[in-house]
Motif scaffolding. Structure first.
Motif, PDB file in Angstrom:
ATOM      1  N   LEU A 159     -13.653   3.928 -19.094  1.00  0.00           N
ATOM      2  CA  LEU A 159     -13.892   3.491 -17.887  1.00  0.00           C
ATOM      3  C   LEU A 159     -13.080   3.814 -16.776  1.00  0.00           C
ATOM      4  N   ASN A 160     -11.487   3.536 -17.394  1.00  0.00           N
ATOM      5  CA  ASN A 160     -10.457   3.530 -16.409  1.00  0.00           C
ATOM      6  C   ASN A 160     -10.177   4.848 -15.711  1.00  0.00           C
ATOM      7  N   ALA A 161     -10.579   5.715 -16.795  1.00  0.00           N
ATOM      8  CA  ALA A 161     -10.264   7.164 -16.398  1.00  0.00           C
ATOM      9  C   ALA A 161     -11.116   7.710 -15.198  1.00  0.00           C
ATOM     10  N   THR A 162     -12.139   6.932 -14.786  1.00  0.00           N
ATOM     11  CA  THR A 162     -13.375   7.406 -13.880  1.00  0.00           C
ATOM     12  C   THR A 162     -12.439   7.920 -12.706  1.00  0.00           C
ATOM     13  N   SER A 163     -11.666   7.086 -12.015  1.00  0.00           N
ATOM     14  CA  SER A 163     -11.057   7.566 -10.804  1.00  0.00           C
ATOM     15  C   SER A 163     -10.360   8.952 -10.901  1.00  0.00           C
ATOM     16  N   GLY A 164      -9.826   9.243 -12.112  1.00  0.00           N
ATOM     17  CA  GLY A 164      -9.207  10.524 -12.093  1.00  0.00           C
ATOM     18  C   GLY A 164      -9.980  11.795 -12.125  1.00  0.00           C
ATOM     19  N   TRP A 165     -11.505  11.573 -12.293  1.00  0.00           N
ATOM     20  CA  TRP A 165     -12.421  12.793 -12.060  1.00  0.00           C
ATOM     21  C   TRP A 165     -13.263  12.432 -11.214  1.00  0.00           C
ATOM     22  N   PHE A 166     -13.538  11.368 -10.911  1.00  0.00           N
ATOM     23  CA  PHE A 166     -14.718  11.170  -9.935  1.00  0.00           C
ATOM     24  C   PHE A 166     -14.668  11.823  -8.462  1.00  0.00           C
ATOM     25  N   GLN A 195       0.927  -1.323  -0.090  1.00  0.00           N
ATOM     26  CA  GLN A 195       0.017   0.087   0.015  1.00  0.00           C
ATOM     27  C   GLN A 195       0.960   1.082  -0.085  1.00  0.00           C
ATOM     28  N   ALA A 196       1.907   1.245   0.706  1.00  0.00           N
ATOM     29  CA  ALA A 196       2.878   2.387   0.956  1.00  0.00           C
ATOM     30  C   ALA A 196       3.564   2.586  -0.388  1.00  0.00           C
ATOM     31  N   ALA A 242      -3.254  -6.316  -9.395  1.00  0.00           N
ATOM     32  CA  ALA A 242      -4.410  -5.447  -9.853  1.00  0.00           C
ATOM     33  C   ALA A 242      -4.777  -6.133 -11.045  1.00  0.00           C
ATOM     34  N   HIS A 243      -4.056  -7.129 -11.575  1.00  0.00           N
ATOM     35  CA  HIS A 243      -4.423  -7.795 -12.921  1.00  0.00           C
ATOM     36  C   HIS A 243      -5.079  -8.952 -12.528  1.00  0.00           C
ATOM     37  N   ASN A 286     -10.880  -0.992  -6.191  1.00  0.00           N
ATOM     38  CA  ASN A 286      -9.496  -0.703  -6.169  1.00  0.00           C
ATOM     39  C   ASN A 286      -9.001   0.350  -5.247  1.00  0.00           C
ATOM     40  N   PRO A 287      -7.563   0.271  -4.610  1.00  0.00           N
ATOM     41  CA  PRO A 287      -7.295   1.344  -3.912  1.00  0.00           C
ATOM     42  C   PRO A 287      -7.104   2.580  -4.689  1.00  0.00           C
TER      43      PRO A 287
END
Lengths: 214, 214
Positions: free
Chosen positions: A179-186, A31-32, A79-80, A116-117
């Motif tokens: 879809l993958n870009a969602t975490s960048g702006w959500f 995580q770190a 992740a995969h 996902n983290p």
């Protein structure tokens, strides 16, 4: 994290930590590492930064790894492996038409992304930093994931559900990138939840791919 | 690059190089900075690496800038100034329906992306490294760009052309993320050209947004 304490220490290429170890601590280290890679970029991140965030000495961190790349590889593998759970279908769904299957995948994939983290996208961004065999191992998993979606799009085109002018590779890349870009702006404080957005993605993708006559 | 040799040297906040300078050399420096930031990540990139790529001494580079951030800011300013040319419409187009206007924007935006240097996406990725006022200046330009597309989507919903269940903000983010990601996977040796892909994006986006009854 799959930990195999009986694994000989000479197997860093598999991404598993060497030797016997503390499983909870290994989770904290990963995580770190993910956080530091995300904040500083993989190349600028230092082992000292990661050890300090866990609250251990740099030397103690080397009990778990041989190099910084071991951490990036382990994060990528995790992740995969998680991501590939999204291509599993029950028999009824697997026998359905492509729009049904693709729509269900969109919802499952957004569930994976939401679980996902926050630092998870770093493994996509930095995949090029993995060396030879490890890069190939991670890309093979990514190709398996993309191949599943591409197969659904090809099925839809063959059945007349999707526009025959669609290039399955371009469409697959487009769906994953969006879809993958969602975490960048959500922002969780926004009007919409991730399930709301997932439903909209499903409608948008299925309408966007639909055959003009359908 | 807009160079103003009469600019006093105390104005680094505008992103313009300080003092009198060699315009061609400044262009080489920016290109080298973009490449090094893209390859190593902004934080890991060193001024020495950039100077070496241009073939000048580190000290000579400081004739043009005061800090590494000046280079990131100048690259960001250039990228956004170029990007904003894509929101210019002739009067006939500006009076057209939202699907026509949005489709035309998709094609113009893909032209901008295709004309960008390979390292251009680094300015998006590293925007968070800009400090206070500079971050705000770049984000204001990005918001102007996104606001244009969002306005078209809102127009389409109001006119009944686009699905009223669409969230204009989510749809705007989705379109930009999908289009902007193209350079990450596009290979010039592939079967499709950028104009082919741009045409597909236009069809996909307009079908995806269309009102169910339309």
């Amino acid at each position: 994290v799959v930990v195999q304490p009986e694994q000989p220490s000479a197997a860093p290429a598999t991404g598993r930590p060497k030797g016997t170890l503390n499983v909870a601590r290994w989770g904290e280290i990963l995580q770190a590492a993910g956080e530091v890679f995300d904040e500083k970029g993989y190349q600028a991140a230092r082992i000292e930064d990661i050890a300090a965030r866990v609250g251990i000495l740099k030397g103690s961190l080397y009990y778990y790894i041989e190099s910084k790349e071991d951490l990036l590889f382990a994060l990528s593998e995790n992740a995969h492996t998680t991501g590939l759970t999204a291509i599993v279908e029950d028999p009824e769904l697997a026998a359905a038409d492509a729009p049904i299957r693709l729509g269900a995948f969109v919802l499952r994939w957004m569930e994976v992304l939401a679980a996902n983290p926050p630092y998870a996208t770093v493994t996509d961004r930095e995949v090029g930093a993995l060396s030879g065999e490890r890069y190939e191992l991670v890309m093979a998993k990514r190709n398996e994931l993309h191949g599943f979606v591409r197969g659904l799009i090809e099925q839809g085109i063959a059945d007349g559900d999707f526009d025959p002018a669609t290039d399955p590779g371009v469409a697959t890349n487009s769906v994953f990138q969006m879809l993958n870009a969602t975490s960048g702006w959500f922002r969780p404080t926004g009007r919409l939840t991730i399930p709301d957005i997932a439903e909209w993605y499903r409608a948008f993708v299925l309408r966007g791919l639909a055959a003009p006559s359908a």
